[in-house]
Scaffold this motif. Structure first.
Motif, mmCIF file in Angstrom:
data_model
loop_
_atom_site.group_PDB
_atom_site.id
_atom_site.type_symbol
_atom_site.label_atom_id
_atom_site.label_comp_id
_atom_site.label_asym_id
_atom_site.label_seq_id
_atom_site.Cartn_x
_atom_site.Cartn_y
_atom_site.Cartn_z
ATOM 1 N N ASP A 238 38.269 44.960 26.782
ATOM 2 C CA ASP A 238 38.484 43.685 26.096
ATOM 3 C C ASP A 238 37.678 42.613 26.817
ATOM 4 O O ASP A 238 38.014 42.223 27.942
ATOM 5 N N LEU A 239 36.620 42.134 26.168
ATOM 6 C CA LEU A 239 35.726 41.172 26.811
ATOM 7 C C LEU A 239 36.387 39.826 27.059
ATOM 8 O O LEU A 239 35.851 39.008 27.814
ATOM 9 N N SER A 240 37.544 39.585 26.444
ATOM 10 C CA SER A 240 38.249 38.329 26.684
ATOM 11 C C SER A 240 39.059 38.358 27.982
ATOM 12 O O SER A 240 39.562 37.325 28.429
ATOM 13 N N ILE A 241 39.195 39.541 28.571
ATOM 14 C CA ILE A 241 39.915 39.681 29.844
ATOM 15 C C ILE A 241 38.882 39.838 30.955
ATOM 16 O O ILE A 241 38.125 40.819 30.957
ATOM 17 N N PRO A 242 38.793 38.909 31.888
ATOM 18 C CA PRO A 242 37.783 39.023 32.937
ATOM 19 C C PRO A 242 38.084 40.173 33.891
ATOM 20 O O PRO A 242 39.247 40.482 34.169
ATOM 21 N N VAL A 243 37.007 40.804 34.373
ATOM 22 C CA VAL A 243 37.149 41.847 35.396
ATOM 23 C C VAL A 243 37.483 41.173 36.720
ATOM 24 O O VAL A 243 36.793 40.253 37.156
ATOM 25 N N ASP A 244 38.545 41.622 37.361
ATOM 26 C CA ASP A 244 38.992 41.017 38.613
ATOM 27 C C ASP A 244 37.945 41.157 39.717
ATOM 28 O O ASP A 244 37.205 42.148 39.776
ATOM 29 N N GLN A 245 37.931 40.158 40.599
ATOM 30 C CA GLN A 245 37.227 40.318 41.866
ATOM 31 C C GLN A 245 37.967 41.369 42.685
ATOM 32 O O GLN A 245 39.163 41.589 42.505
ATOM 33 N N ALA A 246 37.270 41.999 43.584
ATOM 34 C CA ALA A 246 37.871 43.042 44.410
ATOM 35 C C ALA A 246 39.012 42.486 45.247
ATOM 36 O O ALA A 246 38.907 41.404 45.828
ATOM 37 N N ASP A 247 40.113 43.232 45.287
ATOM 38 C CA ASP A 247 41.245 42.911 46.145
ATOM 39 C C ASP A 247 41.731 44.234 46.734
ATOM 40 O O ASP A 247 42.652 44.866 46.219
#
Length: 226
Positions: free
Chosen positions: A76-85
């Motif tokens: 879903d392109l409306s959900i950003p991919v998280d930065q690494a944690d």
């Protein structure tokens, strides 16, 4: 023995393939396109890896219903991919709900038709992102589902050779087996150069760093995660 290997094109599934190949399995390679952000890059990696190992029995499946279901930053392109944690304990947005069950169901069907007795998947529990469908208990349960849901004479077992390994050990194992890491793709965001900052890139970079080896793919950024 015939085997089906689920190959996303990432480093874990690549090493799982190398394990099956080292055992002399007659391998059929299966790849699933499910509307993920890096669909074309992963498909390219799959085809290059199949060619590298000289495997002609391949199956490319479209499962776009997973992107229609949504709920994941991968589909879903409306959900950003998280930065690494890397220290986080919550399930990240990149989790695709019940994805591996879908993949395994298709792989079991192909295995039953072709007479394959093993299905290899590069699932990792200890050093994964906390995905619930990467746990050993899930695969133990799915093996029971296979027993109940196939012909009585069918014998198919899911193999998870990496399940108890750390990512750095997977890198070392792949190096021992001479795997072409340069052909694999792990980034969740990019189809050009890997971003270097998503969870998957970070775990890959950290694994290579701990293993004392150079990751051969190109990155937009190459932070140290050790």
């Amino acid at each position: 023995m015939k085997s089906v290997v689920l190959l996303s094109g990432g480093m874990d599934s690549l090493v799982a393939l190398a394990d099956a190949h080292a055992l002399g399995s007659d391998i059929g390679l299966m790849h699933v396109n499910y509307g993920q952000r890096t669909r074309q890059k992963e498909l390219e990696a799959f085809r290059l890896i199949a060619r590298h190992y000289g495997i002609s029995r391949t199956l490319e499946v479209d499962a776009d219903y997973l992107s229609l279901i949504g709920g994941s930053s991968l589909t879903d392109l409306s959900i950003p991919v998280d930065q690494a944690d890397l220290e986080g304990s919550s399930i990240p947005t990149s989790y695709v709900p019940f994805r591996n069950a879908s993949f395994l169901s298709m792989a079991v069907g192909w295995a039953e038709v072709t007479g394959a007795g093993r299905i290899y998947i590069g699932a990792v529990e200890e050093d994964s992102s906390g995905y619930p469908d990467c746990r050993k208990v899930f695969y133990d349960a799915f093996n029971r589902v296979i027993e109940l849901g196939t012909r009585p004479e069918t014998s198919i077992v899911i193999e998870t050779p990496l399940i108890d390994m750390q990512k750095s050990d997977i890198v070392r194992r792949g190096s021992e087996l001479g795997v072409p890491f340069e052909l694999s793709w792990s980034c969740y965001r990019s189809e050009g150069r890997a971003c270097g900052v998503c969870d998957s890139c970070a775990r890959r970079l950290r694994a290579f760093e701990i293993a004392g080896l150079d990751d051969p793919i190109e990155y937009e950024q190459r932070p140290s995660y050790r």
